[in-house]
Write a protein that holds these residues in place. Structure first.
Motif, PDB file in Angstrom:
ATOM      1  N   UNK A   1       0.831  -1.211   0.000  1.00 14.60           N
ATOM      2  CA  UNK A   1       0.000   0.000   0.000  1.00 14.60           C
ATOM      3  C   UNK A   1       0.860   1.253   0.000  1.00 14.60           C
ATOM      4  N   UNK A   2       1.930   1.222   0.798  1.00  6.39           N
ATOM      5  CA  UNK A   2       2.832   2.377   0.874  1.00  6.39           C
ATOM      6  C   UNK A   2       3.466   2.675  -0.481  1.00  6.39           C
ATOM      7  N   UNK A   3       4.001   1.646  -1.142  1.00  8.72           N
ATOM      8  CA  UNK A   3       4.685   1.848  -2.413  1.00  8.72           C
ATOM      9  C   UNK A   3       3.710   2.181  -3.530  1.00  8.72           C
ATOM     10  N   UNK A   4       2.492   1.649  -3.452  1.00  8.56           N
ATOM     11  CA  UNK A   4       1.481   1.985  -4.460  1.00  8.56           C
ATOM     12  C   UNK A   4       1.174   3.478  -4.424  1.00  8.56           C
ATOM     13  N   UNK A   5       0.945   4.006  -3.235  1.00  7.92           N
ATOM     14  CA  UNK A   5       0.671   5.435  -3.112  1.00  7.92           C
ATOM     15  C   UNK A   5       1.890   6.273  -3.489  1.00  7.92           C
ATOM     16  N   UNK A   6       3.061   5.749  -3.203  1.00  7.86           N
ATOM     17  CA  UNK A   6       4.290   6.459  -3.580  1.00  7.86           C
ATOM     18  C   UNK A   6       4.419   6.542  -5.093  1.00  7.86           C
ATOM     19  N   UNK A   7       4.082   5.442  -5.780  1.00  8.43           N
ATOM     20  CA  UNK A   7       4.136   5.437  -7.245  1.00  8.43           C
ATOM     21  C   UNK A   7       3.110   6.401  -7.831  1.00  8.43           C
ATOM     22  N   UNK A   8       1.925   6.462  -7.241  1.00 10.66           N
ATOM     23  CA  UNK A   8       0.871   7.327  -7.762  1.00 10.66           C
ATOM     24  C   UNK A   8       1.139   8.799  -7.497  1.00 10.66           C
ATOM     25  N   UNK A   9       2.132   9.095  -6.665  1.00 12.09           N
ATOM     26  CA  UNK A   9       2.421  10.496  -6.340  1.00 12.09           C
ATOM     27  C   UNK A   9       3.305  11.189  -7.371  1.00 12.09           C
ATOM     28  N   UNK A  10       3.843  10.444  -8.347  1.00 13.59           N
ATOM     29  CA  UNK A  10       4.794  11.025  -9.298  1.00 13.59           C
ATOM     30  C   UNK A  10       4.114  12.029 -10.220  1.00 13.59           C
ATOM     31  N   UNK A  11       2.907  11.689 -10.712  1.00 12.67           N
ATOM     32  CA  UNK A  11       2.197  12.552 -11.656  1.00 12.67           C
ATOM     33  C   UNK A  11       0.962  13.175 -11.011  1.00 12.67           C
ATOM     34  N   UNK A  12       0.600  14.331 -11.515  1.00 12.72           N
ATOM     35  CA  UNK A  12      -0.606  15.023 -11.071  1.00 12.72           C
ATOM     36  C   UNK A  12      -1.582  15.075 -12.243  1.00 12.72           C
ATOM     37  N   UNK A  13      -2.768  14.503 -12.051  1.00 13.05           N
ATOM     38  CA  UNK A  13      -3.757  14.391 -13.124  1.00 13.05           C
ATOM     39  C   UNK A  13      -4.856  15.440 -12.983  1.00 13.05           C
ATOM     40  N   UNK A  14      -5.308  15.894 -14.127  1.00 13.80           N
ATOM     41  CA  UNK A  14      -6.496  16.721 -14.203  1.00 13.80           C
ATOM     42  C   UNK A  14      -7.570  15.888 -14.900  1.00 13.80           C
ATOM     43  N   UNK A  15      -8.707  15.661 -14.209  1.00 14.09           N
ATOM     44  CA  UNK A  15      -9.764  14.797 -14.723  1.00 14.09           C
ATOM     45  C   UNK A  15     -11.115  15.484 -14.595  1.00 14.09           C
ATOM     46  N   UNK A  16     -12.092  15.080 -15.400  1.00 14.37           N
ATOM     47  CA  UNK A  16     -13.446  15.628 -15.253  1.00 14.37           C
ATOM     48  C   UNK A  16     -14.028  15.267 -13.889  1.00 14.37           C
ATOM     49  N   UNK A  17     -14.979  16.061 -13.428  1.00 13.25           N
ATOM     50  CA  UNK A  17     -15.603  15.808 -12.131  1.00 13.25           C
ATOM     51  C   UNK A  17     -16.376  14.499 -12.110  1.00 13.25           C
ATOM     52  N   UNK A  18     -16.756  13.995 -13.266  1.00 10.32           N
ATOM     53  CA  UNK A  18     -17.539  12.760 -13.331  1.00 10.32           C
ATOM     54  C   UNK A  18     -16.678  11.508 -13.184  1.00 10.32           C
ATOM     55  N   UNK A  19     -15.366  11.658 -13.125  1.00 14.02           N
ATOM     56  CA  UNK A  19     -14.459  10.517 -12.978  1.00 14.02           C
ATOM     57  C   UNK A  19     -13.880  10.512 -11.571  1.00 14.02           C
ATOM     58  N   UNK A  20     -14.022   9.390 -10.879  1.00 15.73           N
ATOM     59  CA  UNK A  20     -13.440   9.222  -9.546  1.00 15.73           C
ATOM     60  C   UNK A  20     -11.930   9.078  -9.689  1.00 15.73           C
ATOM     61  N   UNK A  21     -11.190   9.984  -9.094  1.00 11.99           N
ATOM     62  CA  UNK A  21      -9.736  10.007  -9.240  1.00 11.99           C
ATOM     63  C   UNK A  21      -9.096   8.730  -8.690  1.00 11.99           C
ATOM     64  N   UNK A  22      -9.543   8.276  -7.518  1.00 11.66           N
ATOM     65  CA  UNK A  22      -8.940   7.085  -6.919  1.00 11.66           C
ATOM     66  C   UNK A  22      -9.171   5.856  -7.788  1.00 11.66           C
ATOM     67  N   UNK A  23     -10.391   5.696  -8.292  1.00 13.07           N
ATOM     68  CA  UNK A  23     -10.694   4.556  -9.165  1.00 13.07           C
ATOM     69  C   UNK A  23      -9.818   4.598 -10.418  1.00 13.07           C
ATOM     70  N   UNK A  24      -9.681   5.770 -10.985  1.00 11.11           N
ATOM     71  CA  UNK A  24      -8.875   5.946 -12.194  1.00 11.11           C
ATOM     72  C   UNK A  24      -7.416   5.573 -11.931  1.00 11.11           C
ATOM     73  N   UNK A  25      -6.855   6.073 -10.834  1.00  9.80           N
ATOM     74  CA  UNK A  25      -5.432   5.865 -10.559  1.00  9.80           C
ATOM     75  C   UNK A  25      -5.115   4.420 -10.205  1.00  9.80           C
TER      76      UNK A  25
END
Length: 306
Positions: free
Chosen positions: A42-66
């Protein structure tokens, strides 16, 4: 690779043989399916997801997408009449001339069976060119960190055992010593034991078994290797005569893989913005370090010159 059999039974693949043997001869080192490894996963997964910053529509759940993007490797984005622009995990059907998937298949309790043509009716956001995520990388390093964490616990326990000894009267003396040991580490100020003879003592220097500092240093090195794999800048190891070229080489090594990921993701964002006539999709480095930007500029310059 062929599979051969010398009888009338169905041929067995390596995974089947491994599963069969594993039920009788389990590995002596279990680094998976335990709380410590899951913590580091879990720690490394969140660390990997921290590299990029995404801009997404409000209709898309960011956590589900990532989580789909980084663990499964891809996620389909399309327009639905009921929900609008959404992201859903999907299956694939068909291949084109270059063996890329042609259709995305989405079917769950919220979206009835739908078949979308890729780049026409939907966009596939993928992290890597082979449609894989980085879960294999996360799993590798989480297992190493789990083993190191276990080593720390063992080192603490071993350093607290000030004496290791042999006994004279077999089980009787051993049981007496165990009881005395439990009382000592339960906090009893005075402990006595009835033994048949004076035991022979070993390990009179428990400090020699305390290797926590060395293990912690190894864990930091493991974490740095993981950061380098996923694109988080790592401090260059100090040397007596470290040149600027060596520092730059370390930066390029760190950014090479993540730069490829970013390139694919930016292409996906451009396709999505064009398909949905919007500017709702974008991705960039989360930490706009000047050294990172300089490294990326150098990489792009070399590509242009090549």
């Amino acid at each position: 690779m062929g599979v051969y059999t010398l009888n009338n039974l169905s041929p067995a693949l390596y995974t089947q043989i491994s599963n069969y043997n594993g039920s009788f001869f389990p590995s002596s080192v279990h680094t998976w399916n335990n709380a410590t490894t899951e913590y580091y996963t879990r720690l490394l997964t969140q660390r990997a997801m921290s590299v990029f910053k995404f801009k997404l529509p409000d209709t898309i759940c960011r956590d589900y997408f990532l989580y789909n993007l980084y663990l499964a490797g891809y996620v389909a984005v399309f327009y639905d009449r009921k929900y609008g622009i959404i992201a859903q995990w999907c299956g694939f059907e068909g291949v084109d001339l270059y063996y890329n998937p042609v259709y995305a298949i989405i079917n769950n309790q919220f979206v009835n069976y739908t078949k979308r043509k890729i780049d026409t009716d939907c966009i596939i956001f993928k992290l890597q060119p082979d449609y894989f995520g980085c879960y294999d990388t996360i799993q590798k390093y989480s297992e190493l960190l789990s083993q190191a964490s276990q080593g720390i616990s063992a080192s603490y326990i071993n350093s607290m055992v000030s004496k290791i000894f042999t006994t004279i009267d077999g089980n009787k003396d051993a049981e007496e010593i165990k009881k005395a040991y439990d009382k000592v580490y339960s906090g009893s100020p005075l402990v006595t034991a009835k033994l048949s003879a004076e035991p022979k003592w070993f390990n009179e220097k428990p400090k020699d078994t305390f290797i926590v500092n060395e293990i912690l240093q190894s864990m930091r090195k493991i974490m740095e290797d993981f950061d380098r794999d996923i694109g988080i800048p790592v401090a260059t190891e100090k040397k007596e005569r470290l040149t600027d070229d060596e520092v730059h080489k370390n930066d390029v090594e760190t950014m090479s893989r993540s730069a490829l990921w970013l390139e694919h993701l930016k292409e996906c964002c451009e396709k999505a913005n064009k398909m949905f006539s919007s500017d709702s999709f974008d991705v960039e480095w989360r930490f706009s370090d000047e050294r990172i930007l300089d490294t990326m500029g150098s990489l792009q310059l070399r590509q242009d010159n090549f």
